[in-house]
Design a protein around this motif. Structure first.
Motif, PDB file in Angstrom:
ATOM      1  N   ARG A  78      -5.458   6.633  23.986  1.00 25.31           N
ATOM      2  CA  ARG A  78      -4.412   7.657  24.077  1.00 25.31           C
ATOM      3  C   ARG A  78      -3.042   7.020  23.877  1.00 25.31           C
ATOM      4  O   ARG A  78      -2.214   7.520  23.136  1.00 25.31           O
ATOM      5  CB  ARG A  78      -4.499   8.353  25.438  1.00 25.31           C
ATOM      6  CG  ARG A  78      -3.602   9.559  25.564  1.00 25.31           C
ATOM      7  CD  ARG A  78      -3.754  10.234  26.908  1.00 25.31           C
ATOM      8  NE  ARG A  78      -3.468   9.402  28.060  1.00 25.31           N
ATOM      9  CZ  ARG A  78      -2.251   8.994  28.430  1.00 25.31           C
ATOM     10  NH1 ARG A  78      -1.202   9.327  27.734  1.00 25.31           N
ATOM     11  NH2 ARG A  78      -2.077   8.249  29.497  1.00 25.31           N
ATOM     12  N   THR A 108       1.098  14.540  14.748  1.00 27.96           N
ATOM     13  CA  THR A 108      -0.054  14.228  15.572  1.00 27.96           C
ATOM     14  C   THR A 108      -0.743  12.987  15.026  1.00 27.96           C
ATOM     15  O   THR A 108      -0.547  12.632  13.857  1.00 27.96           O
ATOM     16  CB  THR A 108      -1.048  15.419  15.620  1.00 27.96           C
ATOM     17  OG1 THR A 108      -2.051  15.159  16.598  1.00 27.96           O
ATOM     18  CG2 THR A 108      -1.701  15.664  14.281  1.00 27.96           C
ATOM     19  N   PHE A 120      -4.812  11.121  15.513  1.00 28.56           N
ATOM     20  CA  PHE A 120      -6.109  11.472  16.078  1.00 28.56           C
ATOM     21  C   PHE A 120      -7.173  10.453  15.691  1.00 28.56           C
ATOM     22  O   PHE A 120      -7.005   9.669  14.761  1.00 28.56           O
ATOM     23  CB  PHE A 120      -6.541  12.862  15.602  1.00 28.56           C
ATOM     24  CG  PHE A 120      -6.756  12.934  14.121  1.00 28.56           C
ATOM     25  CD1 PHE A 120      -8.003  12.664  13.568  1.00 28.56           C
ATOM     26  CD2 PHE A 120      -5.709  13.239  13.270  1.00 28.56           C
ATOM     27  CE1 PHE A 120      -8.198  12.704  12.201  1.00 28.56           C
ATOM     28  CE2 PHE A 120      -5.901  13.280  11.894  1.00 28.56           C
ATOM     29  CZ  PHE A 120      -7.143  13.009  11.362  1.00 28.56           C
ATOM     30  N   TYR A 132     -13.044  14.104  19.933  1.00 27.74           N
ATOM     31  CA  TYR A 132     -11.800  14.170  19.167  1.00 27.74           C
ATOM     32  C   TYR A 132     -10.685  13.717  20.108  1.00 27.74           C
ATOM     33  O   TYR A 132     -10.284  14.446  21.010  1.00 27.74           O
ATOM     34  CB  TYR A 132     -11.565  15.605  18.694  1.00 27.74           C
ATOM     35  CG  TYR A 132     -10.367  15.796  17.802  1.00 27.74           C
ATOM     36  CD1 TYR A 132      -9.068  15.679  18.294  1.00 27.74           C
ATOM     37  CD2 TYR A 132     -10.514  16.127  16.458  1.00 27.74           C
ATOM     38  CE1 TYR A 132      -7.964  15.871  17.490  1.00 27.74           C
ATOM     39  CE2 TYR A 132      -9.417  16.332  15.640  1.00 27.74           C
ATOM     40  CZ  TYR A 132      -8.155  16.200  16.162  1.00 27.74           C
ATOM     41  OH  TYR A 132      -7.059  16.393  15.365  1.00 27.74           O
ATOM     42  N   PHE A 158      -6.777  12.532  20.768  1.00 28.34           N
ATOM     43  CA  PHE A 158      -5.419  12.627  20.229  1.00 28.34           C
ATOM     44  C   PHE A 158      -4.478  12.043  21.262  1.00 28.34           C
ATOM     45  O   PHE A 158      -4.924  11.542  22.295  1.00 28.34           O
ATOM     46  CB  PHE A 158      -5.072  14.060  19.798  1.00 28.34           C
ATOM     47  CG  PHE A 158      -4.804  15.030  20.909  1.00 28.34           C
ATOM     48  CD1 PHE A 158      -3.587  15.679  21.004  1.00 28.34           C
ATOM     49  CD2 PHE A 158      -5.770  15.308  21.868  1.00 28.34           C
ATOM     50  CE1 PHE A 158      -3.342  16.582  22.022  1.00 28.34           C
ATOM     51  CE2 PHE A 158      -5.534  16.211  22.879  1.00 28.34           C
ATOM     52  CZ  PHE A 158      -4.311  16.852  22.966  1.00 28.34           C
ATOM     53  N   SER A 176      -2.775  12.945  23.610  1.00 23.89           N
ATOM     54  CA  SER A 176      -2.794  13.401  25.007  1.00 23.89           C
ATOM     55  C   SER A 176      -4.157  13.235  25.664  1.00 23.89           C
ATOM     56  O   SER A 176      -4.329  13.636  26.807  1.00 23.89           O
ATOM     57  CB  SER A 176      -2.387  14.877  25.075  1.00 23.89           C
ATOM     58  OG  SER A 176      -1.047  15.022  24.640  1.00 23.89           O
ATOM     59  N   LEU A 184      -9.385  16.091  23.035  1.00 28.45           N
ATOM     60  CA  LEU A 184      -9.156  17.510  22.728  1.00 28.45           C
ATOM     61  C   LEU A 184     -10.451  18.290  22.846  1.00 28.45           C
ATOM     62  O   LEU A 184     -10.490  19.371  23.433  1.00 28.45           O
ATOM     63  CB  LEU A 184      -8.573  17.661  21.320  1.00 28.45           C
ATOM     64  CG  LEU A 184      -8.335  19.082  20.845  1.00 28.45           C
ATOM     65  CD1 LEU A 184      -7.240  19.753  21.668  1.00 28.45           C
ATOM     66  CD2 LEU A 184      -7.940  19.093  19.368  1.00 28.45           C
ATOM     67  N   ASP A 207      -3.627  22.853  13.129  1.00 30.55           N
ATOM     68  CA  ASP A 207      -3.725  21.786  14.111  1.00 30.55           C
ATOM     69  C   ASP A 207      -4.009  22.390  15.490  1.00 30.55           C
ATOM     70  O   ASP A 207      -3.129  22.962  16.117  1.00 30.55           O
ATOM     71  CB  ASP A 207      -2.425  20.975  14.128  1.00 30.55           C
ATOM     72  CG  ASP A 207      -2.490  19.753  15.019  1.00 30.55           C
ATOM     73  OD1 ASP A 207      -3.538  19.520  15.642  1.00 30.55           O
ATOM     74  OD2 ASP A 207      -1.482  19.031  15.073  1.00 30.55           O
ATOM     75  N   GLU A 208      -5.242  22.239  15.951  1.00 30.11           N
ATOM     76  CA  GLU A 208      -5.634  22.800  17.252  1.00 30.11           C
ATOM     77  C   GLU A 208      -4.822  22.200  18.389  1.00 30.11           C
ATOM     78  O   GLU A 208      -4.574  22.867  19.387  1.00 30.11           O
ATOM     79  CB  GLU A 208      -7.120  22.540  17.512  1.00 30.11           C
ATOM     80  CG  GLU A 208      -8.042  23.389  16.686  1.00 30.11           C
ATOM     81  CD  GLU A 208      -9.497  23.140  17.041  1.00 30.11           C
ATOM     82  OE1 GLU A 208      -9.905  23.508  18.165  1.00 30.11           O
ATOM     83  OE2 GLU A 208     -10.205  22.585  16.194  1.00 30.11           O
ATOM     84  N   ALA A 209      -4.442  20.951  18.268  1.00 32.08           N
ATOM     85  CA  ALA A 209      -3.709  20.277  19.340  1.00 32.08           C
ATOM     86  C   ALA A 209      -2.255  20.733  19.422  1.00 32.08           C
ATOM     87  O   ALA A 209      -1.594  20.478  20.429  1.00 32.08           O
ATOM     88  CB  ALA A 209      -3.761  18.767  19.129  1.00 32.08           C
ATOM     89  N   ASN A 210      -1.749  21.395  18.396  1.00 34.37           N
ATOM     90  CA  ASN A 210      -0.339  21.816  18.358  1.00 34.37           C
ATOM     91  C   ASN A 210      -0.203  23.298  18.030  1.00 34.37           C
ATOM     92  O   ASN A 210       0.456  23.681  17.061  1.00 34.37           O
ATOM     93  CB  ASN A 210       0.445  20.964  17.351  1.00 34.37           C
ATOM     94  CG  ASN A 210       0.618  19.546  17.830  1.00 34.37           C
ATOM     95  OD1 ASN A 210       1.146  19.327  18.915  1.00 34.37           O
ATOM     96  ND2 ASN A 210       0.148  18.600  17.051  1.00 34.37           N
TER      97      ASN A 210
END
Length: 186
Positions: free
Chosen positions: A92, A106, A108, A117, A119, A121, A124, A154-157
């Motif tokens: 991380r 991002t 990843f 997955y 990323f 943080s 995910l 982007d699923e993370a954002n």
């Protein structure tokens, strides 16, 4: 009186001829100038603008490719994957450092062994073949080229439309162990 009328007619005829001549020359000069300006724009200004736009796009896309390539070859990251993905905080921090240092939206990593997955943080999700949003991973896994660029959400954002550079990660023997990369918001 007749002589005066003939002179008057002559002045009118000469005036009309001069006006028609000036108008014709003015219109012809306008058309020639317009065509010359149009040709100059098409032959000189537009190609320069297109080249400038192309080089800007190329510059913006080459940097993420180089960053992703560097990440895919990074011994820390490969050793972390090969070593069993222990201590998620280390990967991380690594992904956050890449994101911060290179100004990406991002960064990843997806592990082949766990399908997690990662990323900046943390974790995910776990990618699965049945999820249409994870098709990219299985496409990268099967491809022969070292990387691909694609536009995706982007699923993370918060599902921002993002240009991703997905790079294949190989172990020291050339076996596929995951996908890594960065994303830039459009």
């Amino acid at each position: 009186m007749q002589l005066f009328r003939d002179k008057y007619k002559l002045v009118w005829v000469l005036g009309i001829i001069l006006v028609i001549g000036f108008l014709s020359i003015g219109i012809a000069a306008f058309i020639v100038s317009r065509d010359a300006i149009r040709a100059g724009i098409v032959q000189q200004a537009l190609p320069l603008t297109a080249d400038n736009i192309y080089s800007e796009i190329q510059k913006d896309l080459l940097r993420p490719v180089f960053v992703s390539s560097m990440m895919a070859q990074d011994t820390f990251m490969r050793d972390w994957l090969i070593g069993g993905e222990r201590d998620v905080s280390r990967i991380r921090r690594y992904l956050n450092e890449v994101k911060t240092k290179y100004g990406t939206n991002t960064s990843f990593l997806v592990s082949e062994s766990s399908r997690k997955y990662y990323f900046e943080s943390g974790v995910l999700k776990v990618v699965s073949r049945g999820d249409p949003r994870d098709e990219w991973y299985f496409r990268v896994r099967e491809m022969r080229a070292p990387y691909e660029s694609n536009v995706d959400l982007d699923e993370a954002n918060r599902d921002q439309r993002t240009v991703f550079v997905n790079y294949r990660v190989l172990d020291y023997r050339g076996n596929y162990i995951g996908a890594i990369g960065v994303g830039l918001t459009l």
